[in-house]
Design an enzyme around this catalytic site. Structure first.
Site, PDB file in Angstrom:
ATOM      1  N   LYS A 176     132.638 119.510  49.103  1.00 52.93           N
ATOM      2  CA  LYS A 176     133.781 120.124  48.627  1.00 52.93           C
ATOM      3  C   LYS A 176     134.682 118.665  48.484  1.00 52.93           C
ATOM      4  O   LYS A 176     135.143 118.942  47.136  1.00 52.93           O
ATOM      5  CB  LYS A 176     134.741 120.066  50.530  1.00 52.93           C
ATOM      6  CG  LYS A 176     134.427 121.443  51.500  1.00 52.93           C
ATOM      7  CD  LYS A 176     135.928 121.374  52.609  1.00 52.93           C
ATOM      8  CE  LYS A 176     134.550 121.403  53.621  1.00 52.93           C
ATOM      9  NZ  LYS A 176     134.954 121.161  55.403  1.00 52.93           N
ATOM     10  N   GLY A 177     133.798 117.739  48.196  1.00 48.92           N
ATOM     11  CA  GLY A 177     134.470 116.411  47.760  1.00 48.92           C
ATOM     12  C   GLY A 177     134.884 116.454  45.984  1.00 48.92           C
ATOM     13  O   GLY A 177     135.880 115.992  46.074  1.00 48.92           O
ATOM     14  N   ASP A 217     127.507 106.859  46.553  1.00 47.90           N
ATOM     15  CA  ASP A 217     127.192 105.786  46.957  1.00 47.90           C
ATOM     16  C   ASP A 217     125.593 105.663  47.268  1.00 47.90           C
ATOM     17  O   ASP A 217     125.051 104.467  45.979  1.00 47.90           O
ATOM     18  CB  ASP A 217     127.749 106.306  48.419  1.00 47.90           C
ATOM     19  CG  ASP A 217     127.765 105.184  49.341  1.00 47.90           C
ATOM     20  OD1 ASP A 217     127.639 104.264  49.178  1.00 47.90           O
ATOM     21  OD2 ASP A 217     128.012 105.533  50.635  1.00 47.90           O
ATOM     22  N   LYS A 233     129.423 103.806  43.193  1.00 42.11           N
ATOM     23  CA  LYS A 233     129.307 101.925  44.263  1.00 42.11           C
ATOM     24  C   LYS A 233     128.284 101.676  43.357  1.00 42.11           C
ATOM     25  O   LYS A 233     127.389 101.551  44.739  1.00 42.11           O
ATOM     26  CB  LYS A 233     129.351 102.563  45.710  1.00 42.11           C
ATOM     27  CG  LYS A 233     131.248 103.222  45.840  1.00 42.11           C
ATOM     28  CD  LYS A 233     131.227 102.962  47.244  1.00 42.11           C
ATOM     29  CE  LYS A 233     131.549 103.432  48.337  1.00 42.11           C
ATOM     30  NZ  LYS A 233     131.957 103.702  49.703  1.00 42.11           N
ATOM     31  N   PHE A 249     135.081 102.244  51.517  1.00 35.92           N
ATOM     32  CA  PHE A 249     135.467 103.204  51.512  1.00 35.92           C
ATOM     33  C   PHE A 249     136.747 103.793  51.141  1.00 35.92           C
ATOM     34  O   PHE A 249     138.216 103.305  51.319  1.00 35.92           O
ATOM     35  CB  PHE A 249     135.577 103.868  53.093  1.00 35.92           C
ATOM     36  CG  PHE A 249     135.620 105.024  53.944  1.00 35.92           C
ATOM     37  CD1 PHE A 249     133.808 105.794  53.774  1.00 35.92           C
ATOM     38  CD2 PHE A 249     135.631 105.682  53.968  1.00 35.92           C
ATOM     39  CE1 PHE A 249     133.036 106.711  53.726  1.00 35.92           C
ATOM     40  CE2 PHE A 249     135.780 107.244  53.716  1.00 35.92           C
ATOM     41  CZ  PHE A 249     134.134 107.814  53.673  1.00 35.92           C
ATOM     42  N   ASP A 258     137.082 112.637  51.343  1.00 34.99           N
ATOM     43  CA  ASP A 258     137.821 112.215  52.976  1.00 34.99           C
ATOM     44  C   ASP A 258     137.421 111.222  53.514  1.00 34.99           C
ATOM     45  O   ASP A 258     136.341 110.819  53.003  1.00 34.99           O
ATOM     46  CB  ASP A 258     137.739 113.966  53.058  1.00 34.99           C
ATOM     47  CG  ASP A 258     135.947 113.995  54.085  1.00 34.99           C
ATOM     48  OD1 ASP A 258     135.267 113.922  52.664  1.00 34.99           O
ATOM     49  OD2 ASP A 258     135.449 114.290  55.278  1.00 34.99           O
ATOM     50  N   ARG A 294     141.843 114.735  51.417  1.00 36.77           N
ATOM     51  CA  ARG A 294     141.313 115.389  50.543  1.00 36.77           C
ATOM     52  C   ARG A 294     142.784 115.679  49.362  1.00 36.77           C
ATOM     53  O   ARG A 294     142.499 115.462  48.023  1.00 36.77           O
ATOM     54  CB  ARG A 294     140.382 116.591  50.771  1.00 36.77           C
ATOM     55  CG  ARG A 294     139.310 116.430  51.107  1.00 36.77           C
ATOM     56  CD  ARG A 294     138.800 117.586  51.117  1.00 36.77           C
ATOM     57  NE  ARG A 294     137.430 117.666  51.978  1.00 36.77           N
ATOM     58  CZ  ARG A 294     136.027 117.343  52.502  1.00 36.77           C
ATOM     59  NH1 ARG A 294     136.134 116.494  51.112  1.00 36.77           N
ATOM     60  NH2 ARG A 294     135.283 117.486  53.103  1.00 36.77           N
TER      61      ARG A 294
HETATM   62  P1  IMP Z   1     125.575 108.921  48.894  1.00 35.14           P
HETATM   63  O1  IMP Z   1     124.675 110.559  49.191  1.00 35.14           O
HETATM   64  O2  IMP Z   1     125.624 108.023  49.824  1.00 35.14           O
HETATM   65  O3  IMP Z   1     124.739 108.435  47.524  1.00 35.14           O
HETATM   66  O4  IMP Z   1     126.465 109.072  49.547  1.00 35.14           O
HETATM   67  C1  IMP Z   1     127.602 110.203  48.461  1.00 35.14           C
HETATM   68  C2  IMP Z   1     128.618 111.246  49.238  1.00 35.14           C
HETATM   69  O5  IMP Z   1     128.888 110.990  50.406  1.00 35.14           O
HETATM   70  C3  IMP Z   1     129.615 111.917  48.797  1.00 35.14           C
HETATM   71  O6  IMP Z   1     129.646 113.138  47.926  1.00 35.14           O
HETATM   72  C4  IMP Z   1     130.721 112.025  49.219  1.00 35.14           C
HETATM   73  O7  IMP Z   1     131.090 112.591  49.851  1.00 35.14           O
HETATM   74  C5  IMP Z   1     130.490 110.721  50.425  1.00 35.14           C
HETATM   75  N1  IMP Z   1     130.906 109.196  50.327  1.00 35.14           N
HETATM   76  C6  IMP Z   1     130.174 108.166  49.977  1.00 35.14           C
HETATM   77  N2  IMP Z   1     131.292 107.284  49.935  1.00 35.14           N
HETATM   78  C7  IMP Z   1     132.396 107.263  50.113  1.00 35.14           C
HETATM   79  C8  IMP Z   1     133.840 106.880  50.548  1.00 35.14           C
HETATM   80  O8  IMP Z   1     133.832 106.120  50.053  1.00 35.14           O
HETATM   81  N3  IMP Z   1     134.425 107.642  50.693  1.00 35.14           N
HETATM   82  C9  IMP Z   1     134.475 109.930  50.578  1.00 35.14           C
HETATM   83  N4  IMP Z   1     132.808 110.180  51.121  1.00 35.14           N
HETATM   84  C10 IMP Z   1     132.275 109.413  50.635  1.00 35.14           C
END
Ligand code: IMP
Length: 186
Positions: free
Chosen positions: A48-49, A108, A136, A157, A164, A170
């Site tokens: 949903k992000g 991330d 990030k 974060f 969220d 959100r």
């Molecule tokens: P990754 O797989 O570690 O790259 O994470 C991606 C997903 O983690 C994103 O689509 C977000 O839903 C969540 N996420 C990563 N960092 C944050 C943050 O700082 N705030 C909120 N959601 C995060």
């Protein structure tokens, strides 16, 4: 002026206000419209992000396009990636032979995008590119570089503008750093 203090009190600071986000989304829109001229892409939002970013971004794209959505399993209630990714809602239409632009809220560790990009590539699109609002880079576990990025941010974060923590925040129209007291010890 709308008062978001009931959620804003959980932030240690605001990283990007509405104006800053709007300006950057407009710039990304111009760039992408130029790059995808004549390509009729399908723009895929990751739920949903990306919901709010996606809806603002596509209204800045001046080219013909289609939209679709996938939903993937997320962090649940934690602030750390489990590395486990699962498609919980797939695309409605095939993407074979299409130019694909994936729109994500934040990259991330990169695990979510890596999984999703591999999955999409197997469906034989003409091209796949990625547009993220936030990056990030210091937390990356797999080699992913977004083609379009709104802002690089430090290892904090963040919530708001679609992002969220435990499904909250959100709906804030700005992006802030969540105070550690909200999630530490959980
Ligand atoms: P990754 O797989 O570690 O790259 O994470 C991606 C997903 O983690 C994103 O689509 C977000 O839903 C969540 N996420 C990563 N960092 C944050 C943050 O700082 N705030 C909120 N959601 C995060």
């Amino acid at each position: 002026m709308v008062d978001f203090s009931a959620m804003e009190k959980d932030l240690s600071s605001i990283l990007f206000n509405e104006k800053q986000i709007e300006t950057r989304v407009r710039e990304l829109g111009e760039l992408i419209s130029r790059d995808y001229s004549g390509k009729n892409p399908v723009v895929i939002g990751i739920l949903k992000g990306s919901l709010i970013f996606m809806s603002d971004l596509i209204r800045r794209l001046t080219i013909p396009l289609n939209i679709d959505y996938v939903a993937v399993s997320s962090y649940g209630r934690s602030t750390d990636s489990s590395g486990v990714v699962r498609i919980v809602k797939d695309l409605d239409e095939p993407i074979e032979g299409r130019h694909v632009l994936v729109v994500e809220d934040i990259v991330d560790t990169g695990l979510t995008l890596r999984y999703l990009l591999d999955n999409l590539q197997s469906r034989r699109p003409l091209s796949v590119a990625v547009c993220v609002l936030l990056d990030k880079p210091s937390r990356r576990k797999v080699d992913i570089k977004p083609d379009y990025c709104g802002f690089e941010i430090p290892d904090e974060f963040v919530v708001g503008y679609g992002l969220d923590y435990a499904e909250n925040y959100r709906n804030m129209p700005f992006i802030g750093i969540l105070d550690r007291s909200v999630y530490e010890g959980k």
